[in-house]
Design a protein around this motif. Structure first.
Motif, PDB file in Angstrom:
ATOM      1  N   ARG A 298       0.816  -1.196   0.000  1.00 16.47           N
ATOM      2  CA  ARG A 298       0.000   0.000   0.000  1.00 16.47           C
ATOM      3  C   ARG A 298       0.861   1.262   0.000  1.00 16.47           C
TER       4      ARG A 298
ATOM      5  N   ASN B  68      -6.431   2.407   6.831  1.00 20.95           N
ATOM      6  CA  ASN B  68      -7.421   1.764   7.696  1.00 20.95           C
ATOM      7  C   ASN B  68      -8.246   0.718   6.931  1.00 20.95           C
ATOM      8  N   ALA B  69      -8.471  -0.437   7.561  1.00 23.27           N
ATOM      9  CA  ALA B  69      -9.175  -1.535   6.891  1.00 23.27           C
ATOM     10  C   ALA B  69     -10.625  -1.183   6.558  1.00 23.27           C
ATOM     11  N   VAL B  70     -11.262  -0.426   7.432  1.00 21.91           N
ATOM     12  CA  VAL B  70     -12.657  -0.041   7.166  1.00 21.91           C
ATOM     13  C   VAL B  70     -12.707   0.935   5.990  1.00 21.91           C
ATOM     14  N   HIS B  71     -11.748   1.829   5.938  1.00 20.07           N
ATOM     15  CA  HIS B  71     -11.666   2.766   4.822  1.00 20.07           C
ATOM     16  C   HIS B  71     -11.463   2.005   3.516  1.00 20.07           C
ATOM     17  N   ASP B  72     -10.602   1.023   3.576  1.00 20.84           N
ATOM     18  CA  ASP B  72     -10.318   0.208   2.400  1.00 20.84           C
ATOM     19  C   ASP B  72     -11.597  -0.475   1.898  1.00 20.84           C
ATOM     20  N   ARG B  73     -12.341  -1.078   2.811  1.00 19.87           N
ATOM     21  CA  ARG B  73     -13.587  -1.763   2.423  1.00 19.87           C
ATOM     22  C   ARG B  73     -14.610  -0.762   1.902  1.00 19.87           C
ATOM     23  N   TYR B  82     -10.433   2.377  -5.386  1.00 23.93           N
ATOM     24  CA  TYR B  82      -9.366   2.002  -4.468  1.00 23.93           C
ATOM     25  C   TYR B  82      -8.929   3.228  -3.668  1.00 23.93           C
ATOM     26  N   ASP B 126     -17.926   0.709  10.361  1.00 25.28           N
ATOM     27  CA  ASP B 126     -18.094  -0.725  10.334  1.00 25.28           C
ATOM     28  C   ASP B 126     -19.070  -1.064  11.449  1.00 25.28           C
TER      29      ASP B 126
END
Lengths: 389, 149
Positions: A298, B68-73, B82, B126
């Motif tokens: 990333r 951040n994983a939530v942002h990514d999703r 993306y 989330d």
């Protein structure tokens, strides 16, 4: 001085008229980056054959939401790039942006003041390493030769619009700039020497347009841009005459999850007429680059670029030019293979490392190499550390 | 403000096999209760292409950090893009003087707090940690059926 005070007073009056009852919404951003250049064969941005640190950029910008769909934005920046830029603080943009239509389906508005010029994918954000495709710009953007200052911003106005139609997001900008005189630095960049410094050179009829289509379903963006300008050189002078230039750029980009593929082709037409010198000349040059950005992680991207530029489309190896003028044919093209790595740390820091292998001297900065012999097979290593907020 | 209990219906592409409740949900401030948001408006708000809601209220967009994983999703599942593409769009707006960047929050707790308290705000969370759900007095919005991703 008077004009500036008058302008500030007018701006203040406008602010007070538009200011809503609650506090104005604003944002402040900035950046600073220091570059290091080491080259073999030719100097690039300073005495780079001995490693140059004469390459840095810094800026501060602010944007104020005045309500009623009016935005006021300004950016001051300074940039040093060897002899091609002087490290002086300048006003990069200062504009009023009014969106008379502002909806998800359609947007339309106008900007006035000092505005960034739209050309290709990267012209308008070229002075910030975080928004460039690498440390150094592809050659079509005339970063090291010619009049880059004509490209980055102009005093005038723009009309812009955007339409969302299914998977397509179409946008267009057209702009025109006021006529102005070239500064001494610009004249030195143009001529590659001080010979024009006592001559009056005006930029006239500077116009830009860009049409862009973002096709979300195939993750592709296409754009077509045009620049049109005329340089008028002082009448009554031996060097008097005019140079008319047109630049057309075709741009395409594909953005996948782990990689992006970018390519731009530029056609540069110029016509020069210098009656006093008996010169009446037409020329068409072009340039093409292809870049692959490979996101290893990333925050880490590897990039590869191949960038070719030709001063004359009809003479790509420069042999006709060499025969007619006795000059080095390598001055007429530049083939640049670039490998780079960029690393972002958190939201603020970035580090870029880039190596260029170059064949040809068309991209050698005139101002850094005045009177020097040019090596047609040369290389560059550039590093840049940047901070933004 | 009491929470409204309108169900959020998030249309995902056929390849995503989720049930009626999506993991990442769009949230807005209470003053947006009557607003129906279609995907086109959602995308326009998060790419900062529109500055205001249809009723003229200034849009205040909140996002989690890029990593951040939530942002990514949220980027992938809701906006169909993306994080790096969005980041490029925001940066270009900021450094050409043509737009604001969304406001970054450092945690979901901060996201909830800011969105609840800021007029015209929009963000995402989330929903999954079930313990979080009862604490969220946000207004759920309906994503109109049939809009293109």
């Amino acid at each position: 001085m008077n004009a500036r005070i008058g302008g500030s007073a007018a701006l203040l009056a406008m602010l007070l008229t538009f200011a809503p009852a609650h506090a104005l919404d604003y944002q402040l951003h900035g950046f600073a980056a220091q570059g290091l250049v080491n080259s073999e064969g030719n100097d690039y941005y300073g005495d780079s054959t001995r490693t140059s640190l004469d390459y840095y950029e810094a800026g501060l910008n602010g944007s104020l939401d005045l309500g009623h769909r009016v935005l006021l934005s300004a950016q001051g920046l300074l940039r040093d790039a060897g002899a091609t830029d002087d490290g002086q603080l300048r006003l990069d943009y200062a504009l009023l942006d009014y969106a008379f239509i502002d909806s998800s389906a359609v947007t339309a508005g106008l900007r006035a003041g000092r505005v960034k010029n739209p050309l290709g994918f990267y012209n308008d954000a070229r002075d910030v390493v975080f928004t460039r495709p690498g440390i150094l710009m592809p050659q079509l953007y005339l970063d090291s030769v010619g009049l880059r200052s004509l490209l980055f911003s102009s005093d005038g106005g723009q009309l812009y619009g955007r339409v969302s139609a299914g998977a397509h997001e179409l946008s267009a900008i057209v702009g025109a700039a006021r006529d102005r005189d070239l500064s001494d630095l610009e004249k030195r960049q143009l001529a590659g020497s001080n010979m024009l410094n006592s001559t009056d050179v005006d930029v006239e009829d500077l116009r830009f347009a860009r049409l862009q289509d973002e096709i979300a379903s195939i993750r592709t963006t296409l754009a077509f841009s045009v620049l049109d300008a005329r340089l008028a050189i002082e009448p009554g002078n031996l060097f008097s005459g005019a140079l008319e230039a047109e630049l057309y750029v075709l741009s395409a980009r594909y953005d996948a999850e782990h990689f992006s593929l970018i390519s731009e082709y530029a056609l540069q037409r110029s016509r020069s007429r210098f009656p006093g010198l008996g010169i009446s000349d037409k020329n068409t040059g072009d340039s093409l680059y292809v870049q692959l950005d490979w996101r290893l992680r990333r925050d880490t991207t590897l990039y590869l670029r191949h960038d070719m530029s030709f001063s004359d489309r009809g003479d790509r190896n420069g042999r006709d030019y060499a025969r007619e003028t006795g000059q080095d044919r390598h001055d007429r093209f530049s083939h640049d293979s670039t490998l780079g790595l960029s690393w972002r740390y958190g939201a603020h820091w970035g580090l870029w490392l880039e190596a260029h292998l170059i064949d040809g001297t068309a991209a050698v900065p005139n101002a850094d190499n005045i009177g020097a012999l040019r090596d047609p097979h040369w290389s560059l290593f550039v590093a840049m550390l940047g901070y933004r907020f | 403000m009491r929470a409204r209990t309108a169900a959020i219906v998030l249309l995902l592409s056929a390849t995503l096999a989720h049930g009626a409740h999506a993991e990442v949900e769009v949230i807005t401030s209470p003053d947006r209760s009557a607003v129906a948001i279609d995907r086109s408006l959602l995308r326009a708000l998060f790419t900062m292409r529109v500055r205001q809601w249809p009723d003229g209220t200034t849009a205040r967009v909140f996002v989690l950090p890029d990593g951040n994983a939530v942002h990514d999703r949220f980027c992938r599942e809701v906006l169909g893009t993306y994080p790096y593409v969005l980041r490029n769009t925001w940066d270009r707006g900021v450094f050409t003087g043509t737009g604001f960047a969304p406001e970054a929050v450092s945690s979901q707790a901060e996201m909830l707090d800011k969105v609840r308290r800021t007029r015209g705000a929009i963000g995402y969370v989330d929903r999954q940690p079930a313990a979080v759900a009862p604490l969220m007095p946000w207004t759920l919005t309906q994503i109109a059926e049939g809009s293109q991703p």
